[in-house]
Design a protein around this motif. Structure first.
Motif, PDB file in Angstrom:
ATOM      1  N   PRO A 216      -5.060 -11.154   8.732  1.00 23.47           N
ATOM      2  CA  PRO A 216      -5.989 -11.425   8.012  1.00 23.47           C
ATOM      3  C   PRO A 216      -6.585 -11.836   6.350  1.00 23.47           C
ATOM      4  CG  PRO A 216      -6.801 -11.234  10.243  1.00 23.47           C
ATOM      5  CD  PRO A 216      -6.197 -10.405  10.273  1.00 23.47           C
ATOM      6  N   ARG A 218      -7.896 -10.763   2.700  1.00 25.66           N
ATOM      7  CA  ARG A 218      -8.011 -11.901   2.230  1.00 25.66           C
ATOM      8  C   ARG A 218      -8.364 -11.146   0.832  1.00 25.66           C
ATOM      9  NH1 ARG A 218      -9.486 -14.582   6.293  1.00 25.66           N
ATOM     10  NH2 ARG A 218     -12.354 -13.922   5.264  1.00 25.66           N
ATOM     11  N   ASP A 219      -8.328 -11.950  -0.156  1.00 21.66           N
ATOM     12  CA  ASP A 219      -8.779 -10.645  -1.830  1.00 21.66           C
ATOM     13  C   ASP A 219     -10.420 -10.556  -1.700  1.00 21.66           C
ATOM     14  OD1 ASP A 219      -6.447 -10.360  -3.079  1.00 21.66           O
ATOM     15  OD2 ASP A 219      -6.844 -11.983  -4.232  1.00 21.66           O
ATOM     16  N   MET A 221     -12.022  -9.082   0.472  1.00 24.91           N
ATOM     17  CA  MET A 221     -12.435  -8.317   1.489  1.00 24.91           C
ATOM     18  C   MET A 221     -12.607  -6.682   1.947  1.00 24.91           C
ATOM     19  SD  MET A 221      -9.904  -9.366   5.156  1.00 24.91           S
ATOM     20  CE  MET A 221     -10.565 -10.670   5.929  1.00 24.91           C
ATOM     21  N   ARG A 240      -0.897  -5.835   0.136  1.00 21.20           N
ATOM     22  CA  ARG A 240      -0.497  -6.676   0.612  1.00 21.20           C
ATOM     23  C   ARG A 240      -1.741  -8.260  -0.373  1.00 21.20           C
ATOM     24  NH1 ARG A 240       2.833  -8.206   4.496  1.00 21.20           N
ATOM     25  NH2 ARG A 240       2.901 -10.074   3.970  1.00 21.20           N
ATOM     26  N   ALA A 241      -2.652  -7.200  -0.297  1.00 22.46           N
ATOM     27  CA  ALA A 241      -4.454  -8.006  -0.907  1.00 22.46           C
ATOM     28  C   ALA A 241      -5.236  -7.089  -1.964  1.00 22.46           C
ATOM     29  CB  ALA A 241      -5.153  -8.772  -0.008  1.00 22.46           C
ATOM     30  N   ILE A 243      -8.249  -5.807  -1.611  1.00 21.63           N
ATOM     31  CA  ILE A 243      -9.068  -5.634  -0.844  1.00 21.63           C
ATOM     32  C   ILE A 243      -9.640  -4.598  -1.316  1.00 21.63           C
ATOM     33  CG2 ILE A 243      -7.820  -7.002   1.568  1.00 21.63           C
ATOM     34  CD1 ILE A 243      -7.088  -3.751   1.912  1.00 21.63           C
TER      35      ILE A 243
END
Ligand code: SAM
Length: 389
Positions: A216, A218-219, A221, A240-241, A243
């Motif tokens: 899970p 998200r930007d 994190m 993927r994000a 992070i």
């Protein structure tokens, strides 16, 4: 080199391996001594050796001896090759078969010998895989496919596929993950390709990619890769994000390539020493891609199938449990502890998660998934544990 000379080279390398030398070292030593061998010869000899390592028990049974020669004789018999052409006695070829060798060999006994597994592991293996155990053991005897992860922060999967095609590397999308490509032709060109050098693609099995896809992320994190090793999962997470990514490993030398790989992929990663973990925490997500038997990857590293012992498996399980406890300490409230192994064995997977949730308060199992090799990936397991307080 003739096909027979390649077989003789494999026989010599396998004899060194059976005498205790690591297979990679024996292969490198042979390649250094054999300047006449071209890249095609080296690849063919390597394939012979690795096929024999994946099928050691059944090849030895059919070939009549646990020797380099017995293994290659078993391989030739099972492939229904003309034995006198290979064991011809010509220059560089294996010597002709003796009468005793001609009479030797028997079909592998059903069970561990036919399935090419150690006897002691059969109970755990069958218990973990149930009705799929035989089918999975059969897949473990075969060569692994080559999978690439497309760095979708740089390029779409289909654009990367086109770029690779221009360099003579043919790929098809893999269903397991939206970043995964399976290489059909030109695998040996990957490391020198522009797409690889520019960080557009990385070598990574599709199940590992799928497991990262499930996280899970998200930007913004704060994410820690607790067992980062070479950083394969860390790089996949960062793609993927947006992070804030941290990497740690009990053996920092294992992360020596990570800064270079991160730069190639265009991402930033902060390396943390063990003593810096607590002050840098807590983290919204801590990934524990723990050391394990590697049973899901035994096609790629087949010697692991024979070097694993009950004692090393016990040690690995203790270390996995300890890592989960240490990592849990630095997960933020409502954060996620993601557990991953490339193991097929229940004792390293579900059992570890159950022990953790039984002995800790305020953690719940949110999701889990395993890949058994029957979907065209390596064997892999992941579970997400959520901290409630
Ligand atoms: C399966 S590998 C990690 C592979 C890596 N995540 C990747 O995707 O390339 C497991 C790693 O855990 C590390 N390790 C072993 N014991 C550890 C511990 N107690 N704490 C942290 N890392 C540990 C090993 O050094 C090894 O690099």
């Amino acid at each position: 080199m003739t096909p027979a000379a390649r077989v003789q080279a494999a026989i010599e390398i396998l004899d060194e391996y059976l005498a205790g030398k690591p297979a990679e070292q024996a292969l490198t030593g042979w390649a250094r001594r054999s300047r006449y061998a071209g890249s095609g010869d080296r690849a063919a000899v390597r394939d012979h050796v690795f096929d024999a390592l994946r099928n050691t028990r059944s090849f030895a049974a059919v070939g009549g001896a646990m020797t380099g020669r017995g293994l290659m004789l078993g391989a030739a018999r099972l492939a229904e090759q003309d034995l006198d052409t290979l064991f011809s006695g010509a220059t560089y070829a294996p010597t002709p078969l003796s009468p005793a060798e001609r009479d030797s060999g028997h079909p592998p006994k059903p069970g561990a010998e036919a399935l090419d597994l150690p006897d002691w592991l059969m109970g755990d293996f069958s218990g973990s895989l149930g009705d799929n155990a035989e089918a999975v053991a059969e897949v473990l005897k075969q060569r692994a496919p080559v999978h690439l992860r497309v760095n979708t922060a740089k390029m779409t999967r289909s654009a990367a596929q086109g770029l690779l095609r221009e360099e003579g590397i043919t790929c098809v999308p893999h269903a397991a993950a939206d970043t995964a490509l399976e290489v059909k032709e030109g695998a040996r060109r990957i490391r020198n390709s522009q797409a690889y050098r520019d960080g557009v693609v990385e070598l990574q099995d599709a199940a590992s990619q799928a497991a990262v896809q499930m996280l899970p992320l998200r930007d913004g994190m704060r994410v820690l890769d607790f067992c980062a090793g070479g950083g394969g999962k860390a790089l996949a997470m960062a793609a993927r994000a947006g992070i804030e990514l941290y990497a740690h490993d009990a053996d920092p030398a294992r992360m020596s390539d990570l800064p270079k790989r991160a730069a190639r992929a265009g991402i930033e990663v902060k390396i943390l020493k063990s003593g810096d973990l607590q002050p840098a925490g807590p983290f919204d997500l801590v990934l524990c891609d723990v050391p394990c038997s590697g049973s899901g990857t035994w096609r790629r590293a087949p010697h692991g199938k024979w070097s694993l012992t009950p004692e090393t498996l016990d040690r690995l399980r203790n270390s996995q449990a300890q890592i989960l406890c240490e990592a849990a300490d630095i997960v933020a409230p409502n954060g996620v502890l993601a557990y991953m192994t490339c193991s097929l064995l229940e004792v390293e997977n579900d059992a570890q998660v159950s022990v953790f949730t039984e002995k800790t308060r305020n953690w719940v199992l949110q999701s889990k998934r395993s890949w058994s090799l029957l979907d065209g990936t390596d064997g892999f397991f992941t579970a997400h544990l959520k901290r409630l307080d």
